[in-house]
Design a protein around this motif. Structure first.
Motif, PDB file in Angstrom:
ATOM      1  N   SER A 148       0.831  -1.211   0.000  1.00 18.47           N
ATOM      2  CA  SER A 148       0.000   0.000   0.000  1.00 18.47           C
ATOM      3  C   SER A 148       0.860   1.252   0.000  1.00 18.47           C
ATOM      4  CB  SER A 148      -0.939  -0.002   1.212  1.00 18.47           C
ATOM      5  OG  SER A 148      -1.881  -1.044   1.116  1.00 18.47           O
ATOM      6  N   THR A 149       1.988   1.198   0.705  1.00 18.36           N
ATOM      7  CA  THR A 149       2.917   2.329   0.695  1.00 18.36           C
ATOM      8  C   THR A 149       3.455   2.565  -0.712  1.00 18.36           C
ATOM      9  OG1 THR A 149       3.573   1.880   2.976  1.00 18.36           O
ATOM     10  CG2 THR A 149       5.052   3.240   1.663  1.00 18.36           C
ATOM     11  N   VAL A 150       3.824   1.483  -1.385  1.00 17.48           N
ATOM     12  CA  VAL A 150       4.322   1.608  -2.754  1.00 17.48           C
ATOM     13  C   VAL A 150       3.236   2.174  -3.663  1.00 17.48           C
ATOM     14  CG1 VAL A 150       5.163   0.337  -4.759  1.00 17.48           C
ATOM     15  CG2 VAL A 150       6.002  -0.242  -2.487  1.00 17.48           C
ATOM     16  N   ASP A 151       2.009   1.693  -3.503  1.00 13.43           N
ATOM     17  CA  ASP A 151       0.907   2.220  -4.314  1.00 13.43           C
ATOM     18  C   ASP A 151       0.705   3.707  -4.072  1.00 13.43           C
ATOM     19  OD1 ASP A 151       0.250  -0.001  -5.760  1.00 13.43           O
ATOM     20  OD2 ASP A 151      -1.381  -0.646  -4.456  1.00 13.43           O
ATOM     21  N   GLU A 152       0.763   4.095  -2.793  1.00 15.92           N
ATOM     22  CA  GLU A 152       0.614   5.514  -2.454  1.00 15.92           C
ATOM     23  C   GLU A 152       1.656   6.344  -3.190  1.00 15.92           C
ATOM     24  OE1 GLU A 152      -1.432   7.173  -0.550  1.00 15.92           O
ATOM     25  OE2 GLU A 152      -2.501   5.685   0.620  1.00 15.92           O
ATOM     26  N   LEU A 153       2.907   5.917  -3.120  1.00 15.32           N
ATOM     27  CA  LEU A 153       3.986   6.666  -3.761  1.00 15.32           C
ATOM     28  C   LEU A 153       3.814   6.690  -5.275  1.00 15.32           C
ATOM     29  CD1 LEU A 153       7.029   5.408  -1.642  1.00 15.32           C
ATOM     30  CD2 LEU A 153       5.866   7.619  -1.508  1.00 15.32           C
ATOM     31  N   VAL A 154       3.399   5.549  -5.854  1.00 15.42           N
ATOM     32  CA  VAL A 154       3.223   5.480  -7.302  1.00 15.42           C
ATOM     33  C   VAL A 154       2.084   6.384  -7.762  1.00 15.42           C
ATOM     34  CG1 VAL A 154       2.480   3.972  -9.192  1.00 15.42           C
ATOM     35  CG2 VAL A 154       4.249   3.218  -7.613  1.00 15.42           C
ATOM     36  N   PHE A 155       0.960   6.365  -7.046  1.00 14.55           N
ATOM     37  CA  PHE A 155      -0.191   7.173  -7.458  1.00 14.55           C
ATOM     38  C   PHE A 155       0.018   8.658  -7.197  1.00 14.55           C
ATOM     39  CE2 PHE A 155      -2.509   3.187  -7.775  1.00 14.55           C
ATOM     40  CZ  PHE A 155      -3.335   3.443  -8.862  1.00 14.55           C
ATOM     41  N   GLY A 251       1.234  20.404  -7.490  1.00  9.61           N
ATOM     42  CA  GLY A 251       1.657  19.013  -7.359  1.00  9.61           C
ATOM     43  C   GLY A 251       2.413  18.755  -6.069  1.00  9.61           C
ATOM     44  N   LEU A 252       3.254  19.715  -5.672  1.00 14.18           N
ATOM     45  CA  LEU A 252       4.021  19.550  -4.438  1.00 14.18           C
ATOM     46  C   LEU A 252       3.107  19.569  -3.217  1.00 14.18           C
ATOM     47  CD1 LEU A 252       7.099  21.848  -5.195  1.00 14.18           C
ATOM     48  CD2 LEU A 252       6.987  19.341  -5.257  1.00 14.18           C
ATOM     49  N   VAL A 253       2.133  20.466  -3.220  1.00 17.42           N
ATOM     50  CA  VAL A 253       1.199  20.549  -2.093  1.00 17.42           C
ATOM     51  C   VAL A 253       0.395  19.253  -1.991  1.00 17.42           C
ATOM     52  CG1 VAL A 253      -0.795  21.780  -1.135  1.00 17.42           C
ATOM     53  CG2 VAL A 253       1.042  23.065  -2.247  1.00 17.42           C
ATOM     54  N   TYR A 254      -0.070  18.763  -3.132  1.00 20.13           N
ATOM     55  CA  TYR A 254      -0.835  17.511  -3.146  1.00 20.13           C
ATOM     56  C   TYR A 254       0.029  16.338  -2.684  1.00 20.13           C
ATOM     57  CZ  TYR A 254      -3.261  13.409  -5.028  1.00 20.13           C
ATOM     58  OH  TYR A 254      -3.862  12.186  -5.178  1.00 20.13           O
ATOM     59  N   GLY A 258       0.299  12.496   0.153  1.00 15.46           N
ATOM     60  CA  GLY A 258       0.834  11.183  -0.158  1.00 15.46           C
ATOM     61  C   GLY A 258       1.957  10.777   0.775  1.00 15.46           C
ATOM     62  N   ILE A 259       2.758  11.749   1.183  1.00 14.89           N
ATOM     63  CA  ILE A 259       3.857  11.443   2.101  1.00 14.89           C
ATOM     64  C   ILE A 259       3.307  10.965   3.446  1.00 14.89           C
ATOM     65  CG2 ILE A 259       5.759  12.453   3.421  1.00 14.89           C
ATOM     66  CD1 ILE A 259       6.221  14.326   1.019  1.00 14.89           C
ATOM     67  N   GLY A 260       2.346  11.709   3.987  1.00  9.38           N
ATOM     68  CA  GLY A 260       1.745  11.309   5.253  1.00  9.38           C
ATOM     69  C   GLY A 260       1.058   9.964   5.152  1.00  9.38           C
ATOM     70  N   THR A 312      -4.529  14.766   6.937  1.00 11.22           N
ATOM     71  CA  THR A 312      -5.514  13.909   6.280  1.00 11.22           C
ATOM     72  C   THR A 312      -4.872  12.623   5.786  1.00 11.22           C
ATOM     73  OG1 THR A 312      -6.754  15.863   5.554  1.00 11.22           O
ATOM     74  CG2 THR A 312      -7.208  13.789   4.414  1.00 11.22           C
ATOM     75  N   GLY A 313      -3.681  12.742   5.210  1.00  5.44           N
ATOM     76  CA  GLY A 313      -2.989  11.579   4.676  1.00  5.44           C
ATOM     77  C   GLY A 313      -2.681  10.530   5.725  1.00  5.44           C
TER      78      GLY A 313
END
Length: 405
Positions: A148-155, A251-254, A258-260, A312-313
Motif C-alpha cells: 500500500s505504501t508503494v501504491d501511495e507513492l506510485v499514485f 503538485g508539491l502541495v498535493y 501522499g507522504i503522510g 488527512t494523509g
C-alpha cells in the motif's frame, strides 16, 4: 519480534531485487491515464478529445483488470504476464504515434482501448504472491502495508512524473517513459513470475467473477472512495493553487498528503491485531472526512492547506491497507487474483469519478471539491458501520451455535 521488524523479513521471503522490480513495473499503471490526457489534449488542441481518450483508456483498464486476474488464477501469472506485457508496450507505442501525429477517430480510440485493456495491475499480482508466500498474519499485514505504501507513492509520484516529463520534453514524453518502463521492468517482472501460486490451483473449482466481486464488495467500495478522494483532492488542490497565484506548486502541495499517507501505511503493521477491521475502517473514514473538510477553511494559505493534507494523509494509508486486508479475508478460495485486481480497478474508477466530479465542483471554488472528498470519507464510515454490524451478527451466531456443542 516487534511489529515493525516484520519488514526485515520481507526481502527474505521475496528478494530485494524482485521487490524493486515490482515497484518499477507498476509505475506505468498510474501514469497512463494522465499521460493520455496530456498527450492527446496537446496534439489535438481539444480538452474534450483528451478527456474522451482518457475515459476510453481508464474504462478499458478498469474492466479488463478483473478479467486478467481470473485468467491468471486459471493459467498462472507467468503465462498471462508474458503474453500481455509485450502487447501493452506495443499498444503504448501506438498511442504515442497517434498522439504525436494528432490522429483522431478510430485509430486513436483503438490505441486507447488497447493501452488500457492490456495495462497490468502489477500491485495486485504482487499482493496475490504475498498471500501465497507469507507464513503468518503478522507477516501478511507487513506485506500488505508495504504494498500500500508503494501504491501511495506510485499514485502520487506517477502524476508528478507525467507533469515533469511533459513540461521538460514533449507532451507524449510520459507515454514514452511508460512504454520504456513496461519494456525494461514489466517484461522481466513477467518472466520471473511464478507459473502458479498454488500447484492445486489447476484442479480448483473457481467461483464466478460476480460472486467474487459480491464477496469483496465492502473492500471495493472502500477503494472506490479512496480513489474518488484522491481525484477530487488533486483537482481541489490544483484549483486552490491557481486561486492563490501559484499553480506550479499544486503538485508539491498535493504530494504532502501522499507522504503522510505512505508513512502511516508502513506504520499500519503496528496496529494491534485486537483492533477490529471495522474499527480501522471507521477511524480511517472519520479522519479523512473531518480533516479534509477542515482543509476547506485554509483557503487563504497553501502552507495551511499542505498541513491539512498532511494530517488527512495519516488516515488514508492505513485505510487502504485495511481495504486490502478485508479483500484477503473475504475473497473465496480460487478467487484471489480477481479479488486483488478488482481493487486496482476500483481505485482507477474512483480517481476518474473524483477527478471529473471534483473538477466540475472546483470550477466554483476549491472548497467544494474538498467537500466532495469529505463525502467519500462519509461513505467509508458507512461501510465501516456495515462491517461492524455484520461482524456482530457472525459473533452472535457463533456464540449461539457453540452453546449446543
Amino acid at each position: 519480534m516487534s511489529a515493525l521488524a516484520q519488514y526485515k523479513v520481507l526481502p527474505q521471503i521475496s528478494s530485494g531485487s524482485a521487490m524493486a522490480l515490482a515497484v518499477a513495473a507498476r509505475a506505468p499503471y498510474a501514469m497512463i491515464p494522465l499521460g493520455t490526457m496530456t498527450a492527446v489534449t496537446a496534439s489535438t488542441g481539444s480538452v474534450a478529445t483528451g478527456g474522451l481518450a482518457t475515459a476510453f483508456t481508464s474504462i478499458a483498464l478498469a474492466v479488463a483488470s478483473p478479467l486478467i486476474g481470473r485468467w491468471a488464477d486459471h493459467a498462472g501469472q507467468r503465462f498471462v504476464l508474458s503474453l500481455l506485457t509485450p502487447i501493452n508496450a506495443l499498444s503504448l507505442l501506438l498511442l504515442v504515434y497517434t498522439s504525436a501525429t494528432g490522429t483522431e477517430g478510430t485509430l486513436l480510440w483503438l490505441a486507447c482501448l488497447l493501452a488500457g485493456g492490456t495495462s497490468l495491475p502489477i500491485g495486485s499480482f504482487t499482493r496475490a504472491r504475498w498471500v501465497a508466500m507469507v507464513g503468518n498474519n503478522r507477516q501478511l499485514s507487513a506485506a500488505l502495508s508495504y504494498e500500500s505504501t508503494v501504491d501511495e507513492l506510485v499514485f502520487v509520484l506517477g502524476p508528478a512524473l507525467v507533469g515533469v516529463a511533459a513540461s521538460a520534453a514533449i507532451p507524449v514524453a510520459p507515454l514514452i517513459v511508460a512504454a520504456a518502463l513496461v519494456i525494461v521492468a514489466g517484461i522481466p517482472f513477467a518472466l520471473t513470475a511464478p507459473t502458479r501460486l498454488d500447484p492445486m490451483e489447476a484442479h480448483t473449482t473457481r467461483p464466478s467473477i460476480v460472486s467474487i466481486l459480491a464477496a469483496v464488495a465492502p473492500a471495493i467500495g472502500i477503494m472506490m472512495c479512496i480513489g474518488a478522494f484522491f481525484g477530487s483532492v488533486q483537482t481541489a488542490t490544483t484549483e486552490r493553487a491557481l486561486e492563490l497565484g501559484s499553480p506550479s506548486v499544486a503538485g508539491l502541495v498535493y504530494a504532502v498528503m501522499g507522504i503522510g499517507s505512505a508513512v502511516m501505511a508502513l506504520m499500519a503493521v503496528a496496529i494491534p491485531e485486537s483492533v477490529r477491521t471495522s474499527t480501522r475502517v471507521l477511524v480511517g473514514g472519520l479522519g479523512m472526512m473531518v480533516f479534509i473538510v477542515t482543509t476547506t477553511a485554509a483557503s487563504g494559505s497553501l502552507i495551511l492547506t499542505a498541513a491539512g493534507l498532511l494530517i488527512t494523509g495519516l488516515f488514508v494509508g492505513p485505510t487502504m491497507v485495511t481495504a486490502f486486508s478485508v479483500t484477503e479475508k473475504l475473497a473465496p478460495s480460487g478467487g484471489t487474483g480477481v479479488a486483488m485486481t478488482s481493487m486496482q480497478s476500483a481505485i482507477t474508477i474512483g480517481v476518474s469519478v473524483g477527478s471529473s466530479v471534483g473538477g466540475g465542483l472546483a470550477a466554483t471554488g476549491a472548497g467544494h471539491s474538498y467537500l466532495f472528498a469529505g463525502g467519500a470519507g462519509l461513505i467509508i464510515i458507512a461501510i465501516g458501520v456495515a462491517l461492524r454490524v455484520a461482524g456482530n451478527v457472525r459473533r452472535e451466531r457463533t456464540s449461539s451455535s457453540s452453546k449446543f456443542l
